[in-house]
Design a protein around this motif. Structure first.
Motif, short mmCIF file in Angstrom:
data_model
loop_
_atom_site.label_atom_id
_atom_site.label_comp_id
_atom_site.label_asym_id
_atom_site.label_seq_id
_atom_site.Cartn_x
_atom_site.Cartn_y
_atom_site.Cartn_z
N PHE A 76 0.84 -1.21 0.00
CA PHE A 76 0.00 0.00 0.00
C PHE A 76 0.88 1.25 0.00
O PHE A 76 0.65 2.19 -0.75
CB PHE A 76 -0.94 0.02 1.21
N ARG A 77 1.91 1.21 0.82
CA ARG A 77 2.81 2.37 0.87
C ARG A 77 3.51 2.57 -0.47
O ARG A 77 3.68 3.69 -0.92
CB ARG A 77 3.87 2.16 1.94
N ASN A 78 3.91 1.46 -1.08
CA ASN A 78 4.59 1.59 -2.37
C ASN A 78 3.69 2.16 -3.45
O ASN A 78 4.16 2.79 -4.39
CB ASN A 78 5.15 0.24 -2.83
N SER A 79 2.39 1.88 -3.33
CA SER A 79 1.51 2.34 -4.39
C SER A 79 1.10 3.80 -4.21
O SER A 79 0.66 4.44 -5.16
CB SER A 79 0.27 1.45 -4.48
N SER A 80 1.27 4.32 -2.99
CA SER A 80 0.75 5.66 -2.75
C SER A 80 1.36 6.76 -3.65
O SER A 80 0.64 7.66 -4.06
CB SER A 80 0.89 6.04 -1.28
N PRO A 81 2.65 6.69 -4.02
CA PRO A 81 3.12 7.74 -4.93
C PRO A 81 2.34 7.75 -6.23
O PRO A 81 2.08 8.81 -6.81
CB PRO A 81 4.58 7.36 -5.21
N TYR A 82 1.93 6.55 -6.69
CA TYR A 82 1.20 6.50 -7.96
C TYR A 82 -0.25 6.95 -7.81
O TYR A 82 -0.83 7.50 -8.74
CB TYR A 82 1.26 5.09 -8.55
N ILE A 83 -0.83 6.71 -6.63
CA ILE A 83 -2.20 7.19 -6.42
C ILE A 83 -2.20 8.71 -6.62
O ILE A 83 -3.05 9.27 -7.31
CB ILE A 83 -2.71 6.83 -5.00
N ASN A 84 -1.19 9.35 -6.07
CA ASN A 84 -1.10 10.80 -6.22
C ASN A 84 -0.71 11.21 -7.64
O ASN A 84 -1.25 12.16 -8.18
CB ASN A 84 -0.10 11.37 -5.22
N ALA A 85 0.22 10.47 -8.21
CA ALA A 85 0.70 10.85 -9.54
C ALA A 85 -0.41 10.72 -10.59
O ALA A 85 -0.47 11.50 -11.54
CB ALA A 85 1.88 9.98 -9.94
#
Ligand code: ARG
Length: 443
Positions: free
Chosen positions: A18-27
């Motif tokens: 989940f933490r790893n995906s968070s930059p992409y959620i924002n991007a």
């Protein structure tokens, strides 16, 4: 007290991903993605999952345009009516009778997609949340016409994409659905290929991505492994080796074409695999093949902005005693000596080169590759870059002190040496307690 490392091990896979995906959620928020789903994808049992994942993307604020095809659905209808489809090359000839089947099939597939999307996100608090779908005459078409004496009838080509209309719907948070049909100002309907619709829409909307669902997971190399990233030029070369009517051709052609006309990333993923879209969009490595011009992974000299990333990368190794501890201040002072490997904004490798100019030798130090990226070629890439740097500043030998990874350096041309082989200043600093081994490589 638990050490950071124990805590890290206790972190569950779920939390980590989940933490790893968070930059992409924002991007991805506010970005425009064009998705291509052909008729085979619609027929596949995984279709329902794909639609749910698209609903999820919409809920995360992605501006979505879905171009769909209906080829097998058209063929079914033709068969039932005892008709067949004639091809000239890769292009079908759409007669008046065939056009009726095309309208039926495309209309019905579009309605299926809309009804699925109307469910919102199943099994979630957003179940039944009203998700809007907009569709209509957003593509203007013209006839292919007569080529080499062959009249293609209602087979069309995209003339214009109504970007204003599409953008208005996207601004309104609707998902825009584009059928494989185009309309002409004279009131005619033309049959279009889903690939052309998706490609033109992505280019003209200046989309950030094109995502192509096709039968396979992406492009494979000689050993059957999925190729993660490919520059457009190479994709073009691959196309030349493929038959125009073969399975993967149309999908790859669409990805190649969009990437040549300004769409940053085109992704090839499978419609058969549950979650392929999520994996591709929200992980660094993705699951399919990404066609891009960008430097997705690069080896380069470090800059002051990299200090935080390097610290994060080397901390675990310092804690294990593999690397000597470095403070932030020291790293900031020495940042010009560092080389880093960056993967989509994340630091995955580093090394430093300390020059001893008078002796013509340099120390290779602080070599680190992120845990998840070991076993690839990153270490070699870093070493090559460091050797080039050393050459550039007139050094003819490299040395390294290591307690843990002697074999790695030996395999790369480093020879065991005595402490005397070190430059004088370094001999004085040599830490007898660590009892590191010395290795030297002539450049
Ligand atoms: N998740 C990122 C994106 O959506 C990176 C995907 C990388 N994919 C790949 N096949 N290498 O842009």
């Amino acid at each position: 007290m638990k050490s950071t490392r124990d805590c890290l091990q206790a972190t569950s896979d779920y939390v980590r991903s989940f933490r790893n995906s968070s930059p992409y959620i924002n991007a991805h928020r506010g970005r425009t993605f064009v998705v291509l789903l052909d008729g085979q994808g619609i027929q596949h049992p995984n279709f329902a999952n794909i639609i749910n994942d698209l609903a999820l993307l919409n809920s995360l604020g992605v501006r979505l345009v879905l171009a769909y095809g209906a080829r097998p659905q058209i063929m079914e209808r033709l068969e039932r009516r005892g008709l067949s489809l004639e091809y000239a090359g890769a292009r079908p000839v759409i007669t008046n009778e065939v056009l009726e089947a095309v309208k039926d099939a495309a209309g019905s597939a579009g309605i299926d997609i809309q009804s699925r999307l109307s469910m919102g996100l199943p099994n979630s608090p957003m179940h039944g949340a009203s998700l809007r779908v907009a569709t209509g005459n957003m593509i203007t078409a013209r006839p292919v016409g007569v080529i080499d004496g062959k009249d293609f009838g209602h087979t069309g080509q995209v003339r214009k994409v109504d970007c204003d209309a599409i953008n208005r719907q996207l601004d309104d948070r609707a998902i825009v659905l584009l059928p494989p049909l185009g309309f002409s100002p004279t009131g005619e309907v033309f049959s279009l290929s889903v690939e052309e619709v998706a490609t033109r829409a992505a280019i003209e909307l200046k989309a950030d991505k094109l995502v192509v669902f096709s039968e396979r997971q992406g492009l494979l190399d000689d050993t059957g492994e999925v190729i993660r990233v490919m520059p457009p030029r190479e994709a073009g070369r691959r196309l030349e080796t493929l038959d125009e009517t073969s399975g993967g051709y149309a999908a790859l052609h669409a990805a190649w074409q969009t990437s040549r006309f300004g769409v940053n990333r085109a992704h090839l993923i499978s419609y058969q695999q549950d979650g392929a879209l999520i994996e591709e969009l929200f992980t660094r490595n993705g699951g399919g093949t990404m066609i891009t011009q960008e430097l997705y992974e690069q080896v380069r000299d470090a800059t002051i902005e990299d200090v935080g990333g390097i610290l994060e990368l080397i901390r675990p190794l310092e804690e294990q005693g593999v690397l000597v501890r470095r403070s932030r201040e020291r790293l900031e002072n020495e940042i010009d000596l560092f080389t880093v490997v960056e993967l989509d904004g994340m630091m995955i490798g580093c090394a430093a080169l300390y020059p001893f100019g008078e002796e013509g030798i340099g120390e290779l130090a602080c070599v680190a590759v992120h845990r998840q990226y070991q076993g690839g070629q990153r270490g070699d890439l870093i070493l090559q870059h460091i050797e080039k740097r050393a050459n550039r500043i007139g050094l003819n030998r490299l040395f390294v002190l290591t307690t843990h990874t002697a074999h790695w350096f030996r395999e790369r041309g480093f020879e065991p040496a005595d402490v005397d082989a070190l430059p004088r200043a370094r001999q004085e600093l040599y830490n007898w307690q660590r009892n590191s081994k010395v290795f030297v490589k002539a450049l």
